[in-house]
Design an enzyme around this catalytic site. Sequence first.
Site, PDB file in Angstrom:
ATOM      1  N   GLY A  12      32.803 -45.553  87.230  1.00 24.24           N
ATOM      2  CA  GLY A  12      32.813 -44.090  87.271  1.00 24.24           C
ATOM      3  C   GLY A  12      32.075 -43.585  88.504  1.00 24.24           C
ATOM      4  CD  GLU A 123      27.679 -52.913  80.689  1.00 20.65           C
ATOM      5  OE1 GLU A 123      27.969 -51.704  80.565  1.00 20.65           O
ATOM      6  OE2 GLU A 123      27.879 -53.753  79.795  1.00 20.65           O
ATOM      7  CG  ASP A 147      26.653 -43.977  81.365  1.00 21.84           C
ATOM      8  OD1 ASP A 147      26.898 -42.756  81.386  1.00 21.84           O
ATOM      9  OD2 ASP A 147      27.536 -44.846  81.319  1.00 21.84           O
ATOM     10  CG  MET A 189      30.074 -38.185  80.155  1.00 19.18           C
ATOM     11  SD  MET A 189      30.731 -38.611  81.778  1.00 19.18           S
ATOM     12  CE  MET A 189      32.483 -38.337  81.503  1.00 19.18           C
ATOM     13  CD  GLU A 242      30.287 -40.506  76.726  1.00 17.85           C
ATOM     14  OE1 GLU A 242      31.294 -39.809  76.962  1.00 17.85           O
ATOM     15  OE2 GLU A 242      29.916 -41.418  77.486  1.00 17.85           O
ATOM     16  NE  ARG A 286      34.097 -19.738  69.841  1.00 18.16           N
ATOM     17  CZ  ARG A 286      34.249 -19.142  68.660  1.00 18.16           C
ATOM     18  NH1 ARG A 286      33.915 -19.789  67.539  1.00 18.16           N
ATOM     19  NH2 ARG A 286      34.725 -17.915  68.588  1.00 18.16           N
TER      20      ARG A 286
HETATM   21  O1  F6P Z   1      29.787 -44.811  82.760  1.00 21.87           O
HETATM   22  C1  F6P Z   1      29.920 -43.544  83.276  1.00 21.87           C
HETATM   23  C2  F6P Z   1      30.791 -42.675  82.380  1.00 21.87           C
HETATM   24  O2  F6P Z   1      30.814 -41.386  82.961  1.00 21.87           O
HETATM   25  C3  F6P Z   1      30.367 -42.627  80.926  1.00 21.87           C
HETATM   26  O3  F6P Z   1      29.272 -41.779  80.709  1.00 21.87           O
HETATM   27  C4  F6P Z   1      31.648 -42.176  80.270  1.00 21.87           C
HETATM   28  O4  F6P Z   1      31.682 -42.596  78.918  1.00 21.87           O
HETATM   29  C5  F6P Z   1      32.699 -42.879  81.088  1.00 21.87           C
HETATM   30  O5  F6P Z   1      32.110 -43.160  82.341  1.00 21.87           O
HETATM   31  C6  F6P Z   1      33.959 -42.075  81.305  1.00 21.87           C
HETATM   32  O6  F6P Z   1      34.877 -42.880  81.945  1.00 21.87           O
HETATM   33  P1  F6P Z   1      36.155 -42.390  82.764  1.00 21.87           P
HETATM   34  O7  F6P Z   1      35.701 -42.054  84.141  1.00 21.87           O
HETATM   35  O8  F6P Z   1      37.039 -43.589  82.764  1.00 21.87           O
HETATM   36  O9  F6P Z   1      36.740 -41.207  82.071  1.00 21.87           O
END
Ligand code: F6P
Length: 375
Positions: A12, A123, A147, A189, A242, A286
């Site tokens: 990401g 990771e 994260d 996230m 999340e 909401r």
């Molecule tokens: O690991 C970074 C992250 O933004 C997480 O917080 C999230 O769950 C995931 O990547 C989202 O992944 P993608 O970019 O594939 O939507």
Amino acid sequence: MTLKIGILTGGGDCAGLNSAIKWVTKAAVDPLLTAHRGEAMEVLGIRDGWRGLVEVDPGNPESLARWTMPLDELVVRTWDRHGGTALGSSRTNPFNPKNDQSQKCLDHIRGLGLHALVAIGGEDTLSVAHKLHGLGQKVVGIPKTIDRDLCETEYTLGYDTALNVIVEEVDRLRTTAGSHSRLFVVEVMGRHAGWLALEGGAAVGAHVILIPEHEFDLDRVASLLEQRRRAGVRYDIVVVSEGARIKGQGERYLSDKEDSFGHKLLGGISDYLAKQLEISTGYETRHVVLSHIQRGGQPSARDRLMGRYFGIAAVDMILEEDFGRMVALRDGRVASIPLKQALEKLFLVDVEALYDPIRYNCRRASVLPLSVRAG
Ligand code: F6P
């Protein structure tokens, strides 16, 4: 002799990546830093993370133009001001057991004439770097992930900007929440780590913070919110990670599809929670999913600076042949640690030290005993 080093960003995207790329490049081509050690360096950007290394055909100029980008001081000059990654990213896993492409990676590293490779990632990306090192490649890692779930480092690029996005967005929500006397459930996230929820929630003064490391009770959340309304507060903000789980239930996913590292896309807890809380409290509710907004925008000063420090340190490590290791922040200083150690387990919130399971909030401690080791 000129050493050619490759650099890529995987997983990401987030703020701070471009700063790290810029400073790897600037340090590598800086004769004051490198020449006295007898090495001149050139830098080749690999596009789209590990995908670029798998796809590139080193003998084909068109393929080289598609999957690589020579970097120099002029090319990267303004990159640190911008979010995302100018090299592109992907979640390609060359060691995916369903489609192992690791041999291609090894062949292409050789074909491109790379002396060493800098992998900037979390990771997943760094686990590939670690495996390539096990196969004889000279790799150095730079930690990035909003994260902040990599252990053995006090900082991962992107975290600070993401935290600031949470603060900015929740401050906006506050005014509308107050005007309408509404309850807002804000989903952030973090995957399995509650850092963004915990520290973002604490920074915005959320009344309830729910993290993956501690399963929560729905009735207890409702009663905390009711207590607050009885005390005269007109609206409430709940920050939920999340990956947070209601007692006895599992994580919620947006889809059952797994990426090439075996992860499913988390999401949906705030929608569910908002509906349940509206029923149990009767407050108009909401939900807002901050989602990828947390990964975007201009990098904070901290992410620009950490990208700079980590980038320069990565070049030092290459010059010192300190391979199979990752740049890390330890006790406030830039250090190098074995990739293996950083990847052993996830760095999660130490609930006992940092979380208040009665108030469902950050523990009221005067000093947060932040440990870089996974609990
Ligand atoms: O690991 C970074 C992250 O933004 C997480 O917080 C999230 O769950 C995931 O990547 C989202 O992944 P993608 O970019 O594939 O939507």
